[in-house]
Design a protein around this motif. Sequence first.
Motif, PDB file in Angstrom:
ATOM      1  N   PRO A 126       0.837  -1.209   0.000  1.00 43.35           N
ATOM      2  CA  PRO A 126       0.000   0.000   0.000  1.00 43.35           C
ATOM      3  C   PRO A 126       0.872   1.259   0.000  1.00 43.35           C
ATOM      4  O   PRO A 126       2.040   1.219   0.385  1.00 43.35           O
ATOM      5  N   GLU A 127       0.300   2.354  -0.410  1.00 44.84           N
ATOM      6  CA  GLU A 127       1.033   3.614  -0.401  1.00 44.84           C
ATOM      7  C   GLU A 127       1.079   4.192   1.007  1.00 44.84           C
ATOM      8  O   GLU A 127       0.177   3.959   1.821  1.00 44.84           O
ATOM      9  N   ILE A 128       2.153   4.929   1.281  1.00 48.88           N
ATOM     10  CA  ILE A 128       2.300   5.630   2.547  1.00 48.88           C
ATOM     11  C   ILE A 128       2.361   7.129   2.261  1.00 48.88           C
ATOM     12  O   ILE A 128       3.185   7.588   1.475  1.00 48.88           O
ATOM     13  N   LEU A 129       1.479   7.884   2.887  1.00 54.09           N
ATOM     14  CA  LEU A 129       1.443   9.328   2.719  1.00 54.09           C
ATOM     15  C   LEU A 129       1.981   9.982   3.986  1.00 54.09           C
ATOM     16  O   LEU A 129       1.451   9.767   5.081  1.00 54.09           O
ATOM     17  N   ILE A 130       3.056  10.757   3.821  1.00 52.50           N
ATOM     18  CA  ILE A 130       3.606  11.519   4.936  1.00 52.50           C
ATOM     19  C   ILE A 130       3.151  12.961   4.765  1.00 52.50           C
ATOM     20  O   ILE A 130       3.529  13.623   3.798  1.00 52.50           O
ATOM     21  N   THR A 131       2.360  13.445   5.698  1.00 41.55           N
ATOM     22  CA  THR A 131       1.693  14.735   5.508  1.00 41.55           C
ATOM     23  C   THR A 131       2.501  15.919   6.014  1.00 41.55           C
ATOM     24  O   THR A 131       2.123  17.053   5.805  1.00 41.55           O
ATOM     25  N   GLU A 132       3.615  15.673   6.691  1.00 40.44           N
ATOM     26  CA  GLU A 132       4.428  16.780   7.186  1.00 40.44           C
ATOM     27  C   GLU A 132       5.900  16.440   7.026  1.00 40.44           C
ATOM     28  O   GLU A 132       6.260  15.305   6.713  1.00 40.44           O
ATOM     29  N   PHE A 133       6.741  17.453   7.225  1.00 41.85           N
ATOM     30  CA  PHE A 133       8.186  17.294   7.167  1.00 41.85           C
ATOM     31  C   PHE A 133       8.682  16.903   5.784  1.00 41.85           C
ATOM     32  O   PHE A 133       9.805  16.488   5.611  1.00 41.85           O
ATOM     33  N   MET A 134       7.807  16.998   4.811  1.00 44.62           N
ATOM     34  CA  MET A 134       8.205  16.733   3.443  1.00 44.62           C
ATOM     35  C   MET A 134       8.608  18.072   2.857  1.00 44.62           C
ATOM     36  O   MET A 134       8.782  19.049   3.545  1.00 44.62           O
ATOM     37  N   SER A 135       8.776  18.112   1.575  1.00 44.33           N
ATOM     38  CA  SER A 135       9.042  19.386   0.923  1.00 44.33           C
ATOM     39  C   SER A 135       7.786  20.233   0.971  1.00 44.33           C
ATOM     40  O   SER A 135       6.672  19.735   1.117  1.00 44.33           O
ATOM     41  N   SER A 136       7.950  21.538   0.834  1.00 43.13           N
ATOM     42  CA  SER A 136       6.787  22.417   0.751  1.00 43.13           C
ATOM     43  C   SER A 136       6.037  22.199  -0.554  1.00 43.13           C
ATOM     44  O   SER A 136       4.903  22.610  -0.708  1.00 43.13           O
ATOM     45  N   LYS A 137       6.686  21.528  -1.501  1.00 35.92           N
ATOM     46  CA  LYS A 137       6.049  21.276  -2.789  1.00 35.92           C
ATOM     47  C   LYS A 137       5.162  20.031  -2.691  1.00 35.92           C
ATOM     48  O   LYS A 137       5.617  18.952  -2.351  1.00 35.92           O
ATOM     49  N   LYS A 138       3.905  20.199  -3.014  1.00 31.79           N
ATOM     50  CA  LYS A 138       2.977  19.063  -3.009  1.00 31.79           C
ATOM     51  C   LYS A 138       3.440  17.990  -3.980  1.00 31.79           C
ATOM     52  O   LYS A 138       3.284  16.800  -3.724  1.00 31.79           O
ATOM     53  N   SER A 139       4.035  18.398  -5.104  1.00 27.41           N
ATOM     54  CA  SER A 139       4.473  17.437  -6.115  1.00 27.41           C
ATOM     55  C   SER A 139       5.492  16.470  -5.542  1.00 27.41           C
ATOM     56  O   SER A 139       5.449  15.274  -5.826  1.00 27.41           O
ATOM     57  N   TYR A 140       6.420  16.953  -4.719  1.00 23.94           N
ATOM     58  CA  TYR A 140       7.452  16.072  -4.177  1.00 23.94           C
ATOM     59  C   TYR A 140       6.850  15.089  -3.184  1.00 23.94           C
ATOM     60  O   TYR A 140       7.231  13.926  -3.134  1.00 23.94           O
ATOM     61  N   GLU A 141       5.900  15.561  -2.395  1.00 23.15           N
ATOM     62  CA  GLU A 141       5.193  14.677  -1.462  1.00 23.15           C
ATOM     63  C   GLU A 141       4.541  13.527  -2.217  1.00 23.15           C
ATOM     64  O   GLU A 141       4.623  12.366  -1.804  1.00 23.15           O
ATOM     65  N   LEU A 142       3.895  13.841  -3.344  1.00 20.84           N
ATOM     66  CA  LEU A 142       3.232  12.806  -4.137  1.00 20.84           C
ATOM     67  C   LEU A 142       4.239  11.865  -4.793  1.00 20.84           C
ATOM     68  O   LEU A 142       3.981  10.671  -4.941  1.00 20.84           O
ATOM     69  N   GLN A 143       5.390  12.409  -5.189  1.00 19.30           N
ATOM     70  CA  GLN A 143       6.412  11.566  -5.787  1.00 19.30           C
ATOM     71  C   GLN A 143       6.924  10.521  -4.794  1.00 19.30           C
ATOM     72  O   GLN A 143       7.082   9.349  -5.131  1.00 19.30           O
ATOM     73  N   VAL A 144       7.181  10.963  -3.566  1.00 17.12           N
ATOM     74  CA  VAL A 144       7.648  10.025  -2.541  1.00 17.12           C
ATOM     75  C   VAL A 144       6.570   8.994  -2.248  1.00 17.12           C
ATOM     76  O   VAL A 144       6.847   7.799  -2.104  1.00 17.12           O
ATOM     77  N   GLN A 145       5.324   9.442  -2.174  1.00 20.33           N
ATOM     78  CA  GLN A 145       4.222   8.523  -1.919  1.00 20.33           C
ATOM     79  C   GLN A 145       4.119   7.469  -3.010  1.00 20.33           C
ATOM     80  O   GLN A 145       3.966   6.271  -2.732  1.00 20.33           O
ATOM     81  N   THR A 146       4.208   7.904  -4.269  1.00 23.17           N
ATOM     82  CA  THR A 146       4.107   6.971  -5.395  1.00 23.17           C
ATOM     83  C   THR A 146       5.301   6.040  -5.463  1.00 23.17           C
ATOM     84  O   THR A 146       5.157   4.816  -5.581  1.00 23.17           O
ATOM     85  N   MET A 147       6.484   6.614  -5.348  1.00 25.03           N
ATOM     86  CA  MET A 147       7.681   5.812  -5.567  1.00 25.03           C
ATOM     87  C   MET A 147       7.971   4.869  -4.415  1.00 25.03           C
ATOM     88  O   MET A 147       8.440   3.745  -4.639  1.00 25.03           O
ATOM     89  N   SER A 148       7.684   5.281  -3.177  1.00 25.79           N
ATOM     90  CA  SER A 148       8.055   4.442  -2.032  1.00 25.79           C
ATOM     91  C   SER A 148       7.335   3.103  -2.056  1.00 25.79           C
ATOM     92  O   SER A 148       7.947   2.062  -1.787  1.00 25.79           O
ATOM     93  N   HIS A 149       6.062   3.086  -2.401  1.00 24.66           N
ATOM     94  CA  HIS A 149       5.360   1.793  -2.381  1.00 24.66           C
ATOM     95  C   HIS A 149       5.772   0.924  -3.572  1.00 24.66           C
ATOM     96  O   HIS A 149       5.772  -0.306  -3.482  1.00 24.66           O
ATOM     97  N   LEU A 150       6.191   1.556  -4.666  1.00 20.90           N
ATOM     98  CA  LEU A 150       6.700   0.774  -5.792  1.00 20.90           C
ATOM     99  C   LEU A 150       8.086   0.200  -5.480  1.00 20.90           C
ATOM    100  O   LEU A 150       8.380  -0.952  -5.802  1.00 20.90           O
ATOM    101  N   VAL A 151       8.944   1.013  -4.852  1.00 19.68           N
ATOM    102  CA  VAL A 151      10.262   0.516  -4.448  1.00 19.68           C
ATOM    103  C   VAL A 151      10.102  -0.609  -3.429  1.00 19.68           C
ATOM    104  O   VAL A 151      10.796  -1.636  -3.498  1.00 19.68           O
ATOM    105  N   ALA A 152       9.169  -0.435  -2.489  1.00 17.96           N
ATOM    106  CA  ALA A 152       8.912  -1.491  -1.498  1.00 17.96           C
ATOM    107  C   ALA A 152       8.426  -2.768  -2.179  1.00 17.96           C
ATOM    108  O   ALA A 152       8.814  -3.879  -1.790  1.00 17.96           O
ATOM    109  N   SER A 153       7.600  -2.622  -3.197  1.00 13.88           N
ATOM    110  CA  SER A 153       7.096  -3.792  -3.930  1.00 13.88           C
ATOM    111  C   SER A 153       8.210  -4.468  -4.722  1.00 13.88           C
ATOM    112  O   SER A 153       8.287  -5.698  -4.779  1.00 13.88           O
ATOM    113  N   LEU A 154       9.089  -3.663  -5.342  1.00 12.77           N
ATOM    114  CA  LEU A 154      10.225  -4.228  -6.071  1.00 12.77           C
ATOM    115  C   LEU A 154      11.189  -4.908  -5.104  1.00 12.77           C
ATOM    116  O   LEU A 154      11.756  -5.962  -5.409  1.00 12.77           O
TER     117      LEU A 154
END
Length: 490
Positions: A126-154
């Motif tokens: 499943p995806e993990i969403l970290i709502t704070e302490f990320m970049s101020s850019k929403k795009s980077y937050e979404l990138q980490v959310q998308t990539m982390s669960h794919l890296v975990a799956s790989l």
Amino acid sequence: MMQESHFENSSMQTAMRLRNQINTLITFLTPLLPLANCHMVEMFTLNHWEKLVPKPLKDTLEDMQLNDCIEKFWNCASNSECSDASEFAVWIKNAQSHYVSINNDYCLNLEQLQNRFAKWGGQMKPEILITEFMSSKKSYELQVQTMSHLVASLHNSTHSTCCVEAGGGRGHLPVALTLGYGIPSLTIDCADKTIEAAAVRIKIIQKQWHAIAKRVENGIQGRINDSINKNLHRFASAYITRDTDLASIVREKFPEQTDIRVLLTGLHTCGNLGPDSLRIFAAQPAVKAVFNVPCCYHLLTEEVDAAMFDVFERDFGSGHKMDEGFPMSQYLKGYNLGRNARMLAAQSIDRVVYQKQLPDRSLLYRAILQVIIRQHLPNFTIPEGKLKRLSTKCHGFRDYFKMADSALNLGLYDNLSESYLADIVAQMDVQWKQTVLFYLLRLCLAQVVEGVILLDRLLFLFENGFKDVFLVKLFDPVLSPRCHSIVAVR
């Protein structure tokens, strides 16, 4: 034996198809490299409009009003069904026809990548969403959310024992991997101060993890109540090159691991770090898979600019042998793009079209200033960065010229005649039209250049005997212009 032969034939066919697409791209791009490699500062001093824009296209645009040209660009660039047959529309569509697209052979979408994980015996996390302490850019937050669960799956699919993040900086990705998925992760970065700051930051995140992290399944967010292991994310200071022994670094930082199987990842690996990550994967058997999102193509080194060093090489790379960042494949050896073309590849036509974003008028002012300096001070060179952000402080060209004259100590503003400045201002409407249209025409080539760089990296992996090699479209290109990743499994 028959099945193995089938896979070998399939891999050869894919590599051949990849070479054919690269041929198509460079056949289209090579005659246009002077356009891709020009500098907008020299727009008028070198007469780019007359020399670099094909005459039929130039004539068409000169007969149109600027606003009509812009509207045509927005419509044709955003509408795949655009039926406009004008020279301008044909230019846009011809460039778009050379963009890398999903083909289910070596370029996948997210769903197809997930199917590959299942085929390799892995389980989607499943995806993990970290709502704070990320970049101020929403795009980077979404990138980490998308990539982390794919890296975990790989990681699960390849039975890796440790995820290594190349050039991780503040360690955003491994935070999700360790705390969200319990994966031992190592961030390697060349800057000691960055690592020290990241370690402090991660301790804060660990204390607040259950308050700031959500598990996302089927679009539904839920609390995470699982206990966390605070000792799974570790750091190492090293300047990564193709010769960096990842297994040794992992063994040093994780002495409890006896069987080292590395998943090498990187979210926005700048310049040569991306190619060197792929070279490490190809050369080191302990690295079982790579999941790499490239960035900063202008910081790649090529044969044509081998004497130029990026900031990392200048500050940290002394004494290390530098490989060329492009090309990687033997097939493209001897082919060069050029630094300005690579810089163009980092621009996002998707974002420009979505936001209907024209270039800042300071681009015009800077090009006109170049004309004035060439005419009156031909031997003067403007120091790099000296005029940075000057346009935010001025109102109109005269104001810009006055501030630039003072900042550079030119002594021109008070000595040029009023009629000279009036003539310059009188030409600005025509020059602004040329600047805007030239910018948009050139922007159409950005994804073609990026496609050559990305497909060259894929071909390098095929040339080194790998079969499970894919380009994956991970992110929305409007939010994240560097939206593709390279995924390969040993």
